[in-house]
Scaffold this motif. Structure first.
Motif, PDB file in Angstrom:
ATOM      1  N   VAL A 465      31.280  57.993  47.913  1.00 54.63           N
ATOM      2  CA  VAL A 465      29.952  57.358  48.042  1.00 54.63           C
ATOM      3  C   VAL A 465      29.843  56.186  47.065  1.00 54.63           C
ATOM      4  N   ALA A 466      30.336  56.379  45.841  1.00 57.50           N
ATOM      5  CA  ALA A 466      30.321  55.286  44.865  1.00 57.50           C
ATOM      6  C   ALA A 466      31.182  54.129  45.342  1.00 57.50           C
ATOM      7  N   LEU A 467      32.328  54.428  45.958  1.00 55.30           N
ATOM      8  CA  LEU A 467      33.196  53.377  46.486  1.00 55.30           C
ATOM      9  C   LEU A 467      32.506  52.651  47.639  1.00 55.30           C
ATOM     10  N   ALA A 468      31.808  53.418  48.490  1.00 52.37           N
ATOM     11  CA  ALA A 468      31.059  52.796  49.588  1.00 52.37           C
ATOM     12  C   ALA A 468      29.962  51.891  49.053  1.00 52.37           C
ATOM     13  N   ARG A 469      29.320  52.302  47.977  1.00 52.28           N
ATOM     14  CA  ARG A 469      28.283  51.457  47.368  1.00 52.28           C
ATOM     15  C   ARG A 469      28.880  50.145  46.878  1.00 52.28           C
ATOM     16  N   ALA A 470      30.081  50.210  46.292  1.00 55.06           N
ATOM     17  CA  ALA A 470      30.744  48.985  45.825  1.00 55.06           C
ATOM     18  C   ALA A 470      31.118  48.089  47.001  1.00 55.06           C
ATOM     19  N   PHE A 471      31.608  48.693  48.094  1.00 54.20           N
ATOM     20  CA  PHE A 471      31.944  47.901  49.283  1.00 54.20           C
ATOM     21  C   PHE A 471      30.698  47.257  49.885  1.00 54.20           C
ATOM     22  N   ALA A 472      29.590  48.017  49.918  1.00 58.47           N
ATOM     23  CA  ALA A 472      28.350  47.506  50.502  1.00 58.47           C
ATOM     24  C   ALA A 472      27.816  46.307  49.722  1.00 58.47           C
ATOM     25  N   ALA A 473      28.007  46.315  48.404  1.00 59.68           N
ATOM     26  CA  ALA A 473      27.557  45.180  47.585  1.00 59.68           C
ATOM     27  C   ALA A 473      28.331  43.915  47.939  1.00 59.68           C
ATOM     28  N   ASP A 474      29.573  44.078  48.411  1.00 61.40           N
ATOM     29  CA  ASP A 474      30.428  42.977  48.844  1.00 61.40           C
ATOM     30  C   ASP A 474      30.465  41.830  47.830  1.00 61.40           C
ATOM     31  N   PRO A 475      30.829  42.117  46.571  1.00 58.63           N
ATOM     32  CA  PRO A 475      30.861  41.055  45.561  1.00 58.63           C
ATOM     33  C   PRO A 475      32.062  40.130  45.779  1.00 58.63           C
ATOM     34  N   PRO A 476      32.002  38.899  45.301  1.00 57.12           N
ATOM     35  CA  PRO A 476      33.164  38.002  45.406  1.00 57.12           C
ATOM     36  C   PRO A 476      34.414  38.584  44.761  1.00 57.12           C
ATOM     37  N   VAL A 477      34.247  39.235  43.594  1.00 57.17           N
ATOM     38  CA  VAL A 477      35.366  39.895  42.925  1.00 57.17           C
ATOM     39  C   VAL A 477      34.947  41.325  42.620  1.00 57.17           C
ATOM     40  N   LEU A 478      35.696  42.289  43.160  1.00 54.17           N
ATOM     41  CA  LEU A 478      35.401  43.706  42.946  1.00 54.17           C
ATOM     42  C   LEU A 478      36.499  44.315  42.091  1.00 54.17           C
ATOM     43  N   VAL A 479      36.091  45.008  41.023  1.00 58.93           N
ATOM     44  CA  VAL A 479      37.034  45.675  40.126  1.00 58.93           C
ATOM     45  C   VAL A 479      36.818  47.175  40.268  1.00 58.93           C
ATOM     46  N   LEU A 480      37.866  47.886  40.668  1.00 58.02           N
ATOM     47  CA  LEU A 480      37.793  49.330  40.847  1.00 58.02           C
ATOM     48  C   LEU A 480      38.692  50.013  39.828  1.00 58.02           C
ATOM     49  N   HIS A 481      38.194  51.109  39.255  1.00 59.80           N
ATOM     50  CA  HIS A 481      38.975  51.853  38.267  1.00 59.80           C
ATOM     51  C   HIS A 481      39.172  53.277  38.773  1.00 59.80           C
ATOM     52  N   ASP A 482      40.404  53.606  39.120  1.00 62.14           N
ATOM     53  CA  ASP A 482      40.754  54.945  39.612  1.00 62.14           C
ATOM     54  C   ASP A 482      39.731  55.447  40.630  1.00 62.14           C
ATOM     55  N   PRO A 483      39.591  54.775  41.781  1.00 59.69           N
ATOM     56  CA  PRO A 483      38.533  55.153  42.725  1.00 59.69           C
ATOM     57  C   PRO A 483      38.866  56.343  43.609  1.00 59.69           C
ATOM     58  N   THR A 484      40.084  56.914  43.517  1.00 62.03           N
ATOM     59  CA  THR A 484      40.465  57.975  44.451  1.00 62.03           C
ATOM     60  C   THR A 484      41.061  59.195  43.754  1.00 62.03           C
ATOM     61  N   THR A 485      40.759  59.411  42.487  1.00 59.08           N
ATOM     62  CA  THR A 485      41.384  60.522  41.760  1.00 59.08           C
ATOM     63  C   THR A 485      40.921  61.889  42.247  1.00 59.08           C
ATOM     64  N   ALA A 486      39.775  61.950  42.946  1.00 57.43           N
ATOM     65  CA  ALA A 486      39.229  63.249  43.366  1.00 57.43           C
ATOM     66  C   ALA A 486      39.406  63.511  44.857  1.00 57.43           C
ATOM     67  N   VAL A 487      40.202  62.685  45.550  1.00 55.89           N
ATOM     68  CA  VAL A 487      40.377  62.873  46.993  1.00 55.89           C
ATOM     69  C   VAL A 487      41.813  63.309  47.270  1.00 55.89           C
TER      70      VAL A 487
END
Length: 556
Positions: A465-487
């Motif tokens: 859900v947090a990753l979806a929120r980041a995608f929905a914001a659609d920023p010019p530059v997106l920085v993700l930190h370990d977005p899949t450690t719990a999947v």
């Protein structure tokens, strides 16, 4: 700072305070006159058997009680209203500091900040209450002394001299009360901070079986708070006991002198009743002044903690520049030295998904802080450029409008899934949910309700859900930190494919700081950090083939 905060509070509520103090003083003045009027009833009506005088004096007594009751009601309303409004304003100011995008150097943890906002603001405004009560108590003592002077000048003058001296003598406990109140509030804030930390990390603690050690830590912090609270209570009890003793001695002295004067025939029975009544009444304002000393001491201690938050300088000082048109290199870090990073360089191009593998997690944290704009320019060496412009020259909204950092720690709020994903059209939100492979959360559609911190979701669902929120914001530059450690691995591979599809288009840029082989494989380029510097760069497959340590870190 403590004094300026208290003076500011009094100044910005001076209208209500002035009205409240005037009415409270009127209440105490009329209450002090009650035994005087009763003495007049005895001398002018009862002793003379004058019915007219009895009716007149009783009517006066009725008016007196009406005035004192109304004065107390409206005076208290104004005074307490001013205090509650000030507490509200202080809480709002603390919230503004906590939410300041520049950050604040308070040195406090979240739980301590919560304790200041919830507890110290309430204690700090006790100074406003104490102002009105102190003025009213002084008025009561003055009116009582004047009445005693009318009955017997030496007796009244003695009260005017002895009471202030006794109160001044009790002031020697005030600094100790302030210090112990400060220690108590600090211990309480530390315990609150510990509780917040434990509740936040409860799942992790249970997972590693460390909940018992955490409970022991909280118990130790709570015991320390109890010790500080008892020390403060002992000091307050000593102060209250001494105040009560002074009251008792004063009452005995005034009553004894009045009885001796009545036996000599120097005063009438009505005057004797008035003096004894005044002696009993004087105990109340003396007790009130003693209590106000405690209020001021606690208020000063809490005001110091509130001032620490309100006066904390910003963590960063941004510029006022604007971001120009997108550059070919969206973000460039050049020759950076900060934390563990040493002469570090990195760039992400438009349309690129850049993978970053840091062998030392501290290097990843330092990089995230720089990309998030949370580090002041004087705290690092080198340059950070956003679309070709030095980051420190940009307005903070401009810089963060280009670069969005989604940290590993997931924060979700109570409310619907739509409210957590952001104010976007439903089709965009659904596309973001799809990109994050979070369709299983849509059991109730976008209106599916989440409880506090998303506790009704699994760890993997919260992360997606947090990753979806980041995608929905659609920023010019997106920085993700370990977005899949719990999947799981299958979902992780699905997210990696959709990430490349959703973000791998110009002019977007994406930085993924991770050790996930699926995400690194989906990246156009991978940068490897070791010892704060870049030690290798290439595609995932190239690095797996050429770098044994890389292969060991990512293949699992």
């Amino acid at each position: 700072m403590k004094r300026s905060l208290l003076l500011r509070a009094i100044k910005r509520h001076r209208g209500r305070l002035a009205g409240g103090v005037a009415l409270l003083c009127l209440h105490q003045a009329t209450e002090a006159l009650v035994p005087v009027v009763i003495g007049l009833v005895i001398d002018r009506a009862v002793a003379t058997s004058d019915i007219g005088a009895l009716v007149l004096t009783l009517a006066g007594l009725t008016v007196l009680f009406t005035v004192l009751a109304m004065a107390w009601r409206f005076g208290s309303r104004l005074s307490y209203g001013a205090a509650e409004r000030e507490a509200h304003l202080l809480r709002v100011e603390i919230a503004e500091r906590a939410l300041d995008p520049r950050g604040r150097k308070t040195g406090l943890r979240d739980g301590e900040l919560l304790s200041v906002a919830a507890g110290d603001t309430e204690h700090a405004v006790d100074a406003i209450r104490a102002v009105g009560l102190s003025a009213a108590a002084c008025t009561a003592l003055l009116v009582s002394a004047v009445a005693l002077i009318v009955v017997d000048p030496p007796l009244g003058i003695g009260v005017l001299v002895v009471v202030p001296l006794a109160l001044l003598a009790l002031q020697w406990l005030a600094p100790l009360l302030t210090r112990r109140s400060d220690a108590q509030q600090a211990a309480l804030a530390e315990t609150t901070a510990t509780a917040v930390d434990l509740v936040t990390g409860l799942r992790v603690l249970r997972g590693i079986g460390a909940q018992h050690h955490a409970a022991e830590r909280y118990a130790a912090a709570s015991k320390h708070t109890l010790v500080q609270t008892l020390r403060t209570a002992n000091t307050k009890g000593l102060h209250l006991g001494l105040t009560t003793a002074v009251n008792g001695l004063l009452l005995a002295a005034i009553t004894g002198v009045a009885g001796w004067l009545a036996l000599r025939g120097d005063i009438t029975i009505g005057e004797l009743v008035a003096v004894v009544g005044l002696a009993q009444f004087i105990a109340e304002p003396v007790q009130t002044l003693g209590w106000c000393v405690q209020l001021f001491a606690t208020a000063r201690a809490s005001a110091g903690r509130v001032s620490k938050v309100l006066d904390a300088p910003p963590a960063i000082t941004p510029g006022e520049g604007r971001v120009p048109a997108p550059a070919s290199d969206r973000v460039v870090l050049h020759d950076i030295s900060y934390g563990g990073l040493q002469r570090f360089g990195l760039s992400v191009r438009a349309g690129e998904v850049l993978g970053v593998l840091a062998y030392d997690p501290r290097d990843a944290e330092a990089l995230l802080a720089l990309l998030a704009g949370n580090v002041a320019k004087d705290e690092y060496q080198g340059t950070v450029r956003i679309d070709g412009v030095p980051a420190e020259t940009l307005a903070i909204a401009e810089a963060r409008g280009v670069v969005l950092v989604e940290h590993h720690n997931v924060t979700l709020f109570e409310g619907s899934l739509r409210e957590n994903l952001g104010d976007r059209p439903d089709e965009e939100l659904l596309a973001a949910v799809h990109a994050a492979a979070a369709e299983d959360v849509l059991t109730g559609g976008l209106d599916h309700e989440l409880v506090e911190r998303g506790a009704n979701l699994s760890g993997g669902q919260r992360q997606r859900v947090a990753l979806a929120r980041a995608f929905a914001a659609d920023p010019p530059v997106l920085v993700l930190h370990d977005p899949t450690t719990a999947v799981d691995a299958v979902t992780e591979a699905l997210i990696a494919d959709r990430l490349a599809e959703a973000r791998g288009q110009s002019p977007r840029g994406t930085i993924v700081i991770t050790s996930s082989p699926a995400l690194l494989r989906a990246a156009h380029r991978v940068t490897v950090l070791d010892g704060g510097t870049v030690v290798a760069e290439g595609t995932h497959d190239e690095l797996v083939a050429a770098q044994p340590r890389y292969r060991e870190m990512v293949l699992r």
